[in-house]
Design a protein around this motif. Sequence first.
Motif, PDB file in Angstrom:
ATOM      1  N   ASP A  70       2.192   6.917  -6.955  1.00  0.00           N
ATOM      2  CA  ASP A  70       1.462   5.883  -5.838  1.00  0.00           C
ATOM      3  C   ASP A  70      -0.084   6.052  -5.786  1.00  0.00           C
ATOM      4  O   ASP A  70      -0.528   4.805  -5.840  1.00  0.00           O
ATOM      5  N   GLY A 124       4.821  10.555  -5.144  1.00  0.00           N
ATOM      6  CA  GLY A 124       3.612  10.067  -4.162  1.00  0.00           C
ATOM      7  C   GLY A 124       2.147  10.166  -5.163  1.00  0.00           C
ATOM      8  O   GLY A 124       1.375   9.324  -4.901  1.00  0.00           O
ATOM      9  N   ARG A 127       1.272  11.575  -1.517  1.00  0.00           N
ATOM     10  CA  ARG A 127       0.216  10.439  -1.752  1.00  0.00           C
ATOM     11  C   ARG A 127      -1.022  10.831  -0.987  1.00  0.00           C
ATOM     12  O   ARG A 127      -2.195  10.646  -1.436  1.00  0.00           O
TER      13      ARG A 127
END
Length: 510
Positions: free
Chosen positions: A69, A66, A187
Amino acid sequence: MNTLPDGGRSPGGPTPATARLAVLGLSHEANTFSPGRIDADRLAALTRRGPEIIREHMGANTIVAGYLDAAVRGRVDLVPLIFATTTPSGPFTPDAYDAYVDEMCHLLELHGPWDGVLLALHGAAVAAHVDDADGEILRRVRDQVGNVPVGVTLDLHANVSPRMVAHSDVLITFRTNPHVDARDRGRDVAEFVIRAARGESRPTTALTQVPAAIDILRQHTTEEPMASLTAQAAQLVDTDPRVLGASVAEGFPYADVEEMGLSVTVVTEDDLALAKQLADDLAREVWSRRAELVGAAPSPAEAVRAADDARVGPVLLLDVGDNVGGGSPGDSVVLLREIQDQGVAGALSIVQDPDAAGACHAAGLGAHIVLDIGGRAIAETGPPLRVAGVVRALHDGPFEDPGRTHAGQRAFDTGPTALVAYDDDCLVILTSRPEIPSGLAQPRVLGVEPTERRIIIGKGVQSPLAGYADIVTEVIRVDTPGVTAANLHHLKHQNRRVPLFPYETIEEYA
């Protein structure tokens, strides 16, 4: 994203639109009742640095994935420094923990300065000499980097402490159990820290500890009461633009520490008073559901009879007392003995027994062998079970599971492993190291199709459901003995808060 081996700046340095963030962490769930320990050699084998972290986590469903990302989306200079994740067991030895945390701080100093820090921790780590091991890491990191945004993503089973919150700007836990949202929560944390690093946001986090512990049997987040409680936390984020994050952490009752228990954290945009008010309100809602925090499960004999009576399988028997995901050793033979005693056919199980696995490798594929397996780590889950069978498969141990797994883990290593067929079409996978049995790849790499079994024993409570829920016809959680026993009163805590439900009666909670 920075993938330089030395963790330095990308050529030319960051552009004005970027921020430079350190990524590091140590994820360990410590069962203080377990006889195991994470020593320096074991921790060193699990540690990844620099580009190794990216290779292991890119495209996975982990916290660090995450973070990666968010770095791509936000055009930030992300520098992975050091990360390790363990199979839950007992606490860290002092030398292992101290050396690792010292290296974290050294790397932060060596490759700084930083615009922000992203930490991937568990929230239930314990070292033999430091009860709040995660809180101490956050304190050391804060002392090292100073007044820059620090974000941390924690497991849903975090025992969240005031120290953790005091030394972080953003603290968010998973929402799901089994943990299938690690990447999403990572994320979220990264995006908030990126905005803060650019001066676009001032996140602040408040904590409210609930004077209650939740039975492991009641922790599945698609079942009540956790389904509604986690939904309310999510609704706060979805409906109030002032709220960046909200978490109901279940806590980890097998860690005998002061902060053990349920808690609520709320992250707001520069409004600590609002964060605390909302955390208090949600904590009162958790408290109002306290009667639902205590569960019950059938005995081994009852569970095996029910599984054998099922018309269609496979039936998943969850060995609660030997929950590898909660720090148990994974070598209990209580359910296997009951299956043998009742003459039940078609069972599949996994038992951690390096001696038995080694004996199978020495005997060779196809060998007829007599073994005394498991039942050695903890007296109440033994004695070892004698089986006479045939070695059907051998494996070195490392494998990857690209499917749905607990906490998004993709790489596994059970050490030298063997598959033995015995009795009436029963199969046992013998491993040299415990791994959380949360995916279908583990039996399949040995040539076993789990959908063709009548009964599967999973050494866990929630984590095996990540991979197995979609292929089984019934799930039965079993009240087995061990260091992750379902009945919290079987655990002899000495350091927990008092009073704490369900151990004590609490008349009022403000």
